[in-house]
Structure formats: structure tokens, C-alpha cells
Scaffold this motif. Structure first.
Motif, PDB file in Angstrom:
ATOM      1  N   UNK A 107       0.511  -1.211   0.033  1.00 26.12           N
ATOM      2  CA  UNK A 107       0.453   0.333   0.085  1.00 26.12           C
ATOM      3  C   UNK A 107       1.037   1.231   0.297  1.00 26.12           C
ATOM      4  N   UNK A 108       0.410   1.971  -1.234  1.00 25.22           N
ATOM      5  CA  UNK A 108       1.435   3.413  -1.107  1.00 25.22           C
ATOM      6  C   UNK A 108       0.485   4.326  -0.166  1.00 25.22           C
ATOM      7  N   UNK A 109       1.434   5.425   0.028  1.00 28.56           N
ATOM      8  CA  UNK A 109       0.701   6.947   1.019  1.00 28.56           C
ATOM      9  C   UNK A 109       1.584   7.217   0.120  1.00 28.56           C
ATOM     10  N   UNK A 110       0.913   8.647  -0.186  1.00 28.33           N
ATOM     11  CA  UNK A 110       1.153   9.565  -0.966  1.00 28.33           C
ATOM     12  C   UNK A 110       1.167  10.972  -0.583  1.00 28.33           C
ATOM     13  N   UNK A 111       2.280  11.902  -0.669  1.00 29.15           N
ATOM     14  CA  UNK A 111       1.518  13.356  -0.500  1.00 29.15           C
ATOM     15  C   UNK A 111       0.984  13.483  -1.701  1.00 29.15           C
ATOM     16  N   UNK A 112       0.473  15.510  -1.156  1.00 26.60           N
ATOM     17  CA  UNK A 112      -0.399  16.203  -1.260  1.00 26.60           C
ATOM     18  C   UNK A 112       0.981  16.605  -2.760  1.00 26.60           C
ATOM     19  N   UNK A 113       1.953  17.116  -1.897  1.00 26.48           N
ATOM     20  CA  UNK A 113       3.383  17.897  -2.248  1.00 26.48           C
ATOM     21  C   UNK A 113       3.168  17.836  -4.521  1.00 26.48           C
ATOM     22  N   UNK A 114       2.645  16.242  -5.084  1.00 27.85           N
ATOM     23  CA  UNK A 114       2.250  16.210  -6.330  1.00 27.85           C
ATOM     24  C   UNK A 114       0.872  17.556  -6.565  1.00 27.85           C
TER      25      UNK A 114
END
Length: 257
Positions: free
Chosen positions: A125-132
Motif C-alpha cells: 500500500x502506498x501512502x502518497x503526499x499532497x506535494x504533487x
């Protein structure tokens, strides 16, 4: 024959949550939903598990297949409580929550987040950031809350809005008409072209100022609502907003006299 939520044998709290927070008023509104997709639609102030269980008892909502429940994974009780409190019932739901949001979950401390990262790595499971998202929409100067809404709807770039309608945007904006209208105009200025849908919001055919006036003064948001107005009401609108009169008559040629 349509069955309405208010007529079901549900607790008053569940009926209120379904209609008020989720805009679910009919049983048909539950079609295609399971525990996971239902939980994804629920705000944090909803006890999603209690609501889902009541609906399940009546045969209207079922657990999803091939999903990993947080109740079936070895983890600390603290982490499990944090996830369930935030309506995360299945591991895959973590992919629609940005890391910045998860870190703000109550009791998600310095030891709990690494534990969650370890579990996610184990299960892919990948937890992504809002940065993109912030970078992709930097020219739009959107509020931080909208970045999170985009994230939850897998909108990570302008290209992800292709084939979307203004009504899709309304859903993405959490059924917030004011935010939807403002976001629509901003995206249009940045080259986004929205597809047609079965209706039209007034802001799709009127200026932002005029569509906002129609909403605030008459609670009118769509063309279908305008078409449903009787002649007396239309005359009142035209009288109140004489500058809109010609535009309204152009949009509704059938009422011209």
C-alpha cells in the motif's frame, strides 16, 4: 416502487447521517456501494461502521471481497483505533488519504506512523503526499482543503480532469456549490474543458457574479430548476435582476412573449 431511507427500520441517528451528511435519501442511492466505498464517502464525524452494520442487517450493504480489513491484521490496538475512528476499515483506503492528513489523525504519534508505514510496505500500500497536487495546480491557488478533495478523487494533475463534467466536479468538491462554482471558473481559466452532462449548472451559462446572485437570492443552481420556474417567478427574477432579463429569455426562448 422507490423505497426511501426514512421508511427503513433504521435508528434516527443513522437516518440523519445518511440524509444530512451523505445526501442518501433513497435505497437506490446505495446501489454499487459496499463497506469500503461507503466508508470513503463518509465524513469523519460519521460512525461509519455502525451505519454500515445497520444497513447490512437490512440487506442493503455488504463487506467488499478481496479486501484486507484492519481488524484482520496484526497491529497495535492504538493504531487500529486511530484507523477505525477515521473511517478506515480496509488497508486499501489508505491510498486515498494523503500522508499529511494521516499524520494529523488524533493519536497518530511518532511510534504509530512508522508502524503503519511498515504494515503498508508489507501489503504493498502506498501512502502518497499532497506535494504533487500542490505543484500541479500551483497556478490555481486553490485552498488546502481542495487539494485533499482532489487527492481523494485521484485528481493529481490537470489531465485527470479530462472527461469530467461540472457535476463530477460538484461531487469532488463535497457537494459544496460555492466551492464548485469557484473551482470551475478557475479551472476554465487554466484551460480545462468540461464535458456536457444531462443538466447544466447556471455558472456554466452565466457569469460567476450572476450565477452567484441566482443561487443566493433564489436558491437556483441548475438550468432544470430554472426551467421549472413558473412565469410569475421568472418575471420576479427578471424584475429583481433586470440586467439578467435578456440573458434568461435567451436561455429560455419558450417563455418569451
Amino acid at each position: 416502487m422507490e423505497t426511501y431511507i426514512k421508511d427503513l427500520n433504521l435508528s434516527p441517528e443513522v437516518k440523519t447521517a445518511l440524509s444530512w451528511y451523505l445526501h442518501i435519501t433513497k435505497v437506490s442511492d446505495l446501489e454499487g456501494l459496499n463497506y469500503l466505498t461507503f466508508a470513503n464517502r463518509c465524513p469523519k464525524n460519521c460512525n461509519v461502521l455502525a451505519i454500515a452494520d445497520e444497513l447490512n442487517a437490512l440487506g442493503y450493504l455488504y463487506p467488499p471481497e478481496n479486501e484486507i480489513s484492519v481488524n484482520n491484521i496484526s497491529m497495535s490496538k492504538r493504531l487500529q483505533n486511530v484507523l477505525i475512528r477515521n473511517n478506515i476499515l480496509y488497508l486499501s483506503q489508505l491510498s486515498i488519504h494523503p500522508r499529511e492528513e494521516i499524520l494529523k489523525f488524533r493519536n497518530m504519534g511518532e511510534s504509530t506512523m512508522p508502524e503503519l508505514d511498515s504494515i503498508c510496505e508489507k501489503y504493498g500500500i502506498q501512502i502518497r503526499s499532497l506535494v504533487s497536487i500542490k505543484e500541479a495546480f500551483s497556478d490555481c491557488h486553490f485552498p488546502a482543503a481542495l487539494h485533499t478533495m482532489f487527492f481523494k478523487n485521484a485528481i493529481f494533475s490537470i489531465d485527470d480532469l479530462k472527461n469530467k463534467t461540472a457535476h463530477d466536479l460538484y461531487i469532488i468538491c463535497g457537494h459544496n456549490y460555492a466551492l464548485n462554482m469557484k473551482t470551475y471558473y478557475t479551472l476554465k481559466k487554466n484551460g480545462v474543458v468540461f464535458d456536457d452532462w444531462e443538466d447544466k449548472y447556471l455558472f456554466e451559462v452565466l457569469s460567476q457574479k450572476n450565477s452567484a446572485l441566482m443561487w443566493r437570492e433564489y436558491d437556483l443552481t441548475t438550468m432544470s430548476q430554472l426551467l421549472d420556474c413558473n412565469e410569475e417567478r421568472l418575471k420576479e427574477i427578471c424584475s429583481t435582476f433586470p440586467k439578467l432579463s435578456e440573458t434568461i429569455m435567451t436561455l429560455l426562448p419558450s417563455i418569451q412573449s
